[in-house]
Every structure is written in C-alpha cells, then in structure tokens.
Write a protein that holds these residues in place. Structure first.
Motif, mmCIF file in Angstrom:
data_model
loop_
_atom_site.group_PDB
_atom_site.id
_atom_site.type_symbol
_atom_site.label_atom_id
_atom_site.label_comp_id
_atom_site.label_asym_id
_atom_site.label_seq_id
_atom_site.Cartn_x
_atom_site.Cartn_y
_atom_site.Cartn_z
ATOM 1 N N LEU A 120 0.848 -1.186 0.000
ATOM 2 C CA LEU A 120 0.000 0.000 0.000
ATOM 3 C C LEU A 120 0.890 1.245 0.000
ATOM 4 O O LEU A 120 1.468 1.592 1.039
ATOM 5 N N PRO A 121 1.049 1.935 -1.115
ATOM 6 C CA PRO A 121 1.842 3.179 -1.126
ATOM 7 C C PRO A 121 1.048 4.291 -0.448
ATOM 8 O O PRO A 121 -0.017 4.672 -0.921
ATOM 9 N N ILE A 122 1.551 4.794 0.661
ATOM 10 C CA ILE A 122 0.836 5.808 1.431
ATOM 11 C C ILE A 122 1.285 7.213 1.022
ATOM 12 O O ILE A 122 0.483 8.065 0.684
ATOM 13 N N ARG A 123 2.568 7.439 1.047
ATOM 14 C CA ARG A 123 3.151 8.680 0.542
ATOM 15 C C ARG A 123 4.628 8.382 0.288
ATOM 16 O O ARG A 123 5.127 7.327 0.682
ATOM 17 N N PRO A 124 5.343 9.279 -0.386
ATOM 18 C CA PRO A 124 6.749 8.980 -0.707
ATOM 19 C C PRO A 124 7.552 8.569 0.525
ATOM 20 O O PRO A 124 7.580 9.269 1.533
ATOM 21 N N GLY A 125 8.158 7.394 0.440
ATOM 22 C CA GLY A 125 8.982 6.888 1.529
ATOM 23 C C GLY A 125 8.234 6.182 2.631
ATOM 24 O O GLY A 125 8.842 5.685 3.580
ATOM 25 N N PHE A 126 6.908 6.106 2.524
ATOM 26 C CA PHE A 126 6.108 5.464 3.572
ATOM 27 C C PHE A 126 5.119 4.509 2.928
ATOM 28 O O PHE A 126 4.342 4.904 2.049
ATOM 29 N N PHE A 127 5.169 3.241 3.359
ATOM 30 C CA PHE A 127 4.344 2.194 2.763
ATOM 31 C C PHE A 127 3.712 1.339 3.862
ATOM 32 O O PHE A 127 4.193 1.279 4.987
#
Length: 352
Positions: A120-127
């Motif tokens: 689940l890609p949440i925001r750049p650098g955070f999954f």
C-alpha cells in the motif's frame, strides 16, 4: 454485505490499531484467512518497519528482524504496488516449504501454510504491507485475491488518514490539537449544515475566499457545502478521490480536505482542513526520488495546474504518452489524483 462491513470498519476510527481490530473479523471471513497483519515501513537511508497484528499473536512477526532477509514477498510486492500477490504465484509448494519463513513458523506455531499480501503506497517513503495468513495447506485462490484487491484503495485511504492524524495530534485529539494551533484553519460541520466550530484562522480564510453572496443561510460557503453534501451521499468507493476541493486563483491554490470523523454515538461530523498554496509549488525532494526525469518534468507541470493537452504541447509529446506518464507517476507516489498531488506536495513542503 461483508465487503460493505469491512469498508465501514476501516472508516470507523482514526486510530489505526482500532480500525484494524474493527475490520479483522470481516476481512478474515471475506478472504477466508486465519490471521492478518499490517507492516508499516519507512524507507529513508534504511528500512524501518513496525508490525500491527490485530487479534491473536503471530510469533514469527515478533522476530521478523531475524528473517527479513528471507522474506520472499518483499521484492515482488515492491515491484507491483497495489497488486495482490499469493505465495503460490511465486514458489512451488516444495520451494515454499524450504523457505526460512515456513520452517520457522512451524517451529513457533501456528504454522503459516499460505500467504497473500499487497503493498500500500501511502506517501513517498512510507508504505504499508497488508498480509493475510492461512494455517491450513489450502492455497489462496484468484477469487480470494480479487476480494482483497477490491479493498486496496480503502486500505490506502485509511492508513493515510490515520497516519496524518497521528502526525498532527501526537496522542492528542484531532480537533483539540488543530484548534490550538494559531495557523490551523479548521471547520467542523455536522451534516447537513450545522457548524460545530470554526478556528480563528478559518474565519480569516473564509472571509477572504468567499463573498457574502456565496454563503448558504447557515453561514457555510456554498461550494464547500455542495461538496460536503455530495460526499455524504456517496458510498465509500466513490469518495476516494473526491475528498479534496481545490480552487485556483491569481494568488495561488485554495484547498480544503474533507475528513469524516469517527463518532460511535450520534451523527457523524466532518473536519474541513483549509490551506492556501502558492501558485508555484516546488516538487518535494521525497517525490523527486521516486520519479524518472521525464516524470519529474510532468509532475512539475501538474503542480502548475496544466492540462494534459498543455503538457503534451509544451513537451512535444503525444497526448497518450502524457496520460501514461501521469498515471505512472501518480501510482509511484501513491496519490489518488491531481487534487491529492497538490495537497500532498504542499504538505511535504509545509506540513498542514
């Protein structure tokens, strides 16, 4: 019916552990799984992860650091974000039984016989990585995967909203924390149009943004009331890419993010988070690192509110090529659409 219950459970709380506890029985029944877990991962110079496990313990995840290098799911899900992958698609049964994860789970109990996971890609650098487990030797079917895939966008939305709230509140209730901030522009509304509170900075922005003729009899600006009315009528699937209102003006963008607040007793309320964004928004470094040079150029054009046709003419590319680049870069960034790109870029440059 189970899917609707799962979606309702995901939206039942702005606390991620509570949302996981609420959705667990519905998701396990829906996907015919025995247990589930969500891994939150931040990728900076190294990988940092945290497992959230609702319900019964999964012992192998408590010592995941010792087997992370043997996790045969990690590379495939990162290569295909938001795509549900089953262990049977990656390894034969014999190969799976030889893996360190399978062998160690059998030593610890309960046995993990089959795994299904999605990134689940949440925001750049955070999954987030959602994993479902079976303790019996019966492989997940394509239908099981399709069921989980139908909920992926809702999972992304839930994790993102809960994470945003956690970043802002740091253990304090969302409304109290935002209201205390002098630069916070927040409006709390109980549909259809009862205003619960309005922060001092929201008063300033609303007076600057809207004329008296644009106000509803309740005092709410008509454009915001119309968007809220539409969101209230929509089912959760339809809301996903429509919860950010954006208006372009000579001095910049005006954005309002609509967040449905959990309320176990009484009617649901909505928080309207208002923000002004300068007309020229720089592309954050966190986003640039995820994109190719061509995608960086197109993302910069999107932040100037250019249409696909304008971008195609400026870059001397076909409209189809531009549309493909736009779709790819939004997928890489884990962003729902153009409005969310504006919001997330502004948030990373100056957190809301």
């Amino acid at each position: 019916m189970l899917r609707d219950r799962a979606i309702t459970a995901l939206n039942s709380s702005l606390s991620l552990p509570q949302a996981l506890e609420a959705v667990r029985p519905h998701l396990l029944e829906l996907a015919q799984a025995d247990s589930m877990a969500l891994c939150l991962m931040e990728i900076t110079h190294s990988l940092h992860f945290q497992w959230l496990v609702p319900g019964h313990r999964i012992p192998i995840l408590e010592e995941y650091a010792s087997v992370v290098d043997h996790d045969f799911f990690r590379a495939p899900i990162f290569a295909r974000p938001q795509t549900v992958i089953r262990d049977s698609e990656l390894l034969s049964r014999r190969e799976y039984e030889r893996t360190r994860i399978c062998q160690r789970s059998r030593e610890l109990e309960p046995r993990i016989e089959h795994i299904m996971a999605v990134l689940l890609p949440i925001r750049p650098g955070f999954f987030g990585a959602l994993a479902l487990y079976r303790n019996r030797p019966r492989a997940y079917s394509s239908q099981n995967a399709a069921v989980l895939a139908s909920l992926t966008a809702h999972w992304v939305n839930t994790v993102r909203n809960c994470s945003d709230v956690q970043d802002v509140t740091i253990g304090t209730h969302l409304i109290e924390e935002l209201y205390r901030r002098p630069d916070a522009a927040i409006l709390i509304v109980e549909p259809p149009h009862r205003e619960v509170l309005r922060s001092s900075h929201a008063i300033v922005l609303l007076e600057r943004w809207f004329t008296p003729s644009e106000l509803h009899s309740s005092g709410l600006p008509l454009p915001l009331k119309e968007r809220l009315d539409a969101l209230v009528r929509m089912d959760p699937d339809a809301r996903l890419d429509k919860n950010v209102w954006v208006s372009l003006h000579a001095d910049g963008y005006r954005t309002v993010r609509f967040i449905e607040l959990p309320n176990p007793e009484g009617p649901r309320r909505w928080a309207l988070l208002m923000h002004e964004i300068p007309i020229s928004i720089p592309l954050p470094a966190e986003m640039k690192r995820k994109l190719t040079p061509r995608e960086v150029t197109i993302a910069t054009c999107l932040l100037r509110n250019w249409t696909n046709k304008q971008i195609a003419g400026e870059l001397n590319r076909s409209l189809h090529t531009v549309k493909t680049h736009v779709r790819n870069l939004l997928d890489k960034l884990g962003i729902d659409g153009r409005a969310d790109l504006l919001y997330q870029a502004a948030r990373l440059n100056k957190p809301v």
